[in-house]
Scaffold this motif. Structure first.
Motif, mmCIF file in Angstrom:
data_model
loop_
_atom_site.group_PDB
_atom_site.id
_atom_site.type_symbol
_atom_site.label_atom_id
_atom_site.label_comp_id
_atom_site.label_asym_id
_atom_site.label_seq_id
_atom_site.Cartn_x
_atom_site.Cartn_y
_atom_site.Cartn_z
ATOM 1 N N ALA A 20 -11.436 5.199 0.178
ATOM 2 C CA ALA A 20 -12.311 4.570 1.310
ATOM 3 C C ALA A 20 -11.821 3.821 2.830
ATOM 4 C CB ALA A 20 -13.447 4.619 0.883
ATOM 5 N N GLU A 21 -11.587 2.434 2.227
ATOM 6 C CA GLU A 21 -11.621 1.936 2.891
ATOM 7 C C GLU A 21 -9.936 2.026 4.167
ATOM 8 O OE1 GLU A 21 -10.935 -1.856 1.111
ATOM 9 O OE2 GLU A 21 -13.470 -1.461 0.464
ATOM 10 N N ARG A 22 -8.747 3.037 3.035
ATOM 11 C CA ARG A 22 -7.389 2.899 3.448
ATOM 12 C C ARG A 22 -6.898 3.923 4.077
ATOM 13 N NH1 ARG A 22 -7.853 -1.383 0.101
ATOM 14 N NH2 ARG A 22 -7.618 -3.421 0.701
ATOM 15 N N TYR A 23 -7.310 5.174 3.736
ATOM 16 C CA TYR A 23 -6.905 6.367 3.335
ATOM 17 C C TYR A 23 -8.145 7.171 3.909
ATOM 18 C CZ TYR A 23 -3.135 4.201 0.566
ATOM 19 O OH TYR A 23 -2.368 3.481 0.472
ATOM 20 N N THR A 24 -7.196 8.751 4.535
ATOM 21 C CA THR A 24 -8.239 10.025 4.669
ATOM 22 C C THR A 24 -7.481 11.186 4.040
ATOM 23 O OG1 THR A 24 -8.296 11.547 6.226
ATOM 24 C CG2 THR A 24 -6.315 10.441 6.670
ATOM 25 N N PHE A 25 -8.511 11.941 3.263
ATOM 26 C CA PHE A 25 -7.975 12.896 3.109
ATOM 27 C C PHE A 25 -7.089 14.079 3.383
ATOM 28 C CE2 PHE A 25 -8.630 18.094 1.821
ATOM 29 C CZ PHE A 25 -8.729 17.445 0.936
ATOM 30 N N GLU A 26 -6.085 14.505 3.140
ATOM 31 C CA GLU A 26 -5.215 15.355 3.854
ATOM 32 C C GLU A 26 -4.830 16.801 3.022
ATOM 33 O OE1 GLU A 26 -0.071 15.087 3.689
ATOM 34 O OE2 GLU A 26 -1.405 13.222 5.558
ATOM 35 N N GLN A 27 -4.805 17.076 1.989
ATOM 36 C CA GLN A 27 -5.035 18.061 1.092
ATOM 37 C C GLN A 27 -4.985 18.163 0.231
ATOM 38 O OE1 GLN A 27 -1.228 20.035 0.762
ATOM 39 N NE2 GLN A 27 -0.219 18.247 1.552
ATOM 40 N N SER A 28 -5.696 19.505 -0.797
ATOM 41 C CA SER A 28 -5.921 19.893 -1.848
ATOM 42 C C SER A 28 -4.375 20.583 -2.648
ATOM 43 C CB SER A 28 -7.250 20.387 -2.608
ATOM 44 O OG SER A 28 -7.868 18.902 -2.697
ATOM 45 N N ALA A 29 -3.862 19.774 -3.544
ATOM 46 C CA ALA A 29 -2.318 20.584 -3.722
ATOM 47 C C ALA A 29 -2.333 20.232 -5.650
ATOM 48 C CB ALA A 29 -0.936 20.815 -3.215
ATOM 49 N N PRO A 88 0.589 -0.872 -0.044
ATOM 50 C CA PRO A 88 -0.117 0.305 0.033
ATOM 51 C C PRO A 88 1.163 1.258 0.239
ATOM 52 C CG PRO A 88 0.224 -0.596 2.607
ATOM 53 C CD PRO A 88 1.122 -2.130 1.026
ATOM 54 N N PRO A 89 0.760 1.796 -0.507
ATOM 55 C CA PRO A 89 0.990 3.502 -0.941
ATOM 56 C C PRO A 89 0.951 4.710 0.225
ATOM 57 C CG PRO A 89 -0.527 3.816 -2.862
ATOM 58 C CD PRO A 89 -0.299 2.422 -1.893
ATOM 59 N N GLU A 90 1.637 5.558 0.369
ATOM 60 C CA GLU A 90 1.952 5.985 1.671
ATOM 61 C C GLU A 90 0.305 7.122 1.587
ATOM 62 O OE1 GLU A 90 1.562 7.456 5.720
ATOM 63 O OE2 GLU A 90 2.829 5.983 4.744
ATOM 64 N N ILE A 91 0.824 7.217 0.272
ATOM 65 C CA ILE A 91 -0.175 8.356 -0.595
ATOM 66 C C ILE A 91 -0.550 8.318 -1.296
ATOM 67 C CG2 ILE A 91 0.847 10.049 1.029
ATOM 68 C CD1 ILE A 91 1.843 11.729 -1.235
ATOM 69 N N VAL A 92 -1.888 8.554 -1.941
ATOM 70 C CA VAL A 92 -2.818 7.744 -2.884
ATOM 71 C C VAL A 92 -3.503 9.541 -3.501
ATOM 72 C CG1 VAL A 92 -4.749 7.128 -3.875
ATOM 73 C CG2 VAL A 92 -3.456 6.201 -2.687
ATOM 74 N N ILE A 93 -2.532 10.028 -4.731
ATOM 75 C CA ILE A 93 -2.962 10.966 -5.335
ATOM 76 C C ILE A 93 -4.421 11.217 -6.770
ATOM 77 C CG2 ILE A 93 -2.139 13.268 -6.328
ATOM 78 C CD1 ILE A 93 0.452 12.750 -4.759
ATOM 79 N N VAL A 94 -4.711 12.033 -6.427
ATOM 80 C CA VAL A 94 -5.846 11.667 -8.206
ATOM 81 C C VAL A 94 -6.191 13.237 -8.518
ATOM 82 C CG1 VAL A 94 -8.258 11.375 -8.032
ATOM 83 C CG2 VAL A 94 -7.238 9.924 -6.894
#
Length: 187
Positions: free
Chosen positions: A167-176, A146-152
């Motif tokens: 949704a199962e593994r990540y929480t929103f951190e920021q938009s940039a 699993p990656p540390e961050i996912v970027i979309v």
């Protein structure tokens, strides 16, 4: 032969053909000019044609802006783009050993300049549609590494499987830089 075997052509393939086509064209033109006349002017004309073709080749490559300009924009200081800035942000918020996963097109720049690895064999969404079993392989590899961050990218709607994965593994951190960044939740 490599481009013909693939069966599809892209603009950057032409740049690969250009050197050999330029030399062959110059030789062909010089040959036909020589056949038309055996005077000294013909020799001068041949040399002029060869020099013209070589100069076009030499000056075409460094000044062709659609291919090299993109790379130069990322490397030169003062010409930072959002992709370079995103790469710097990724570098700042992750460790060098972390994996990152991005959903979108033309992502190699961010992977390269951030120095972060892709947890999957297929780093671009293009391959998931074009290669058999690529999607299943990508999902399996995301599960095992699993990656540390996912970027979309905000303009691209990710597929259902990726939305469920996030949704199962990540929480929103920021938009940039027109991307949403999600950080892995440690369970």
């Amino acid at each position: 032969f490599v481009y013909n075997a693939q069966g599809s052509y892209y603009p950057h393939h032409f740049k690969g053909f250009l050197p050999s086509f330029s030399v062959a064209f110059g030789i062909g033109v010089a040959y036909f000019i020589g056949r038309l006349s055996s005077r000294w002017e013909a020799v001068q004309e041949r040399l002029a044609v060869i020099a013209l073709v070589i100069s076009l080749l030499i000056f075409y490559i460094p000044f062709e802006n659609t291919y090299y300009y993109q790379l130069l924009r990322f490397v030169k200081k003062g010409h930072n783009t959002s992709d370079f800035e995103l790469a710097q942000l990724v570098k700042d918020i992750t460790a060098p050993s972390d994996f990152i996963y991005m959903w979108g097109d033309h992502l190699g720049v961010v992977y390269y300049f951030s120095g972060r690895r892709v947890p999957t064999r297929y780093y671009n969404k293009y391959f998931l549609d074009k290669r058999p079993n690529a999607l299943e392989e990508t999902q399996q590899q995301l599960g095992s590494r699993p990656p540390e961050i996912v970027i979309v990218h905000i303009d691209l709607e990710p597929p259902t499987w990726l939305l469920e994965y996030i949704a199962e593994r990540y929480t929103f951190e920021q938009s940039a830089y027109r991307h949403n960044i999600y950080r892995r939740v440690n369970l």
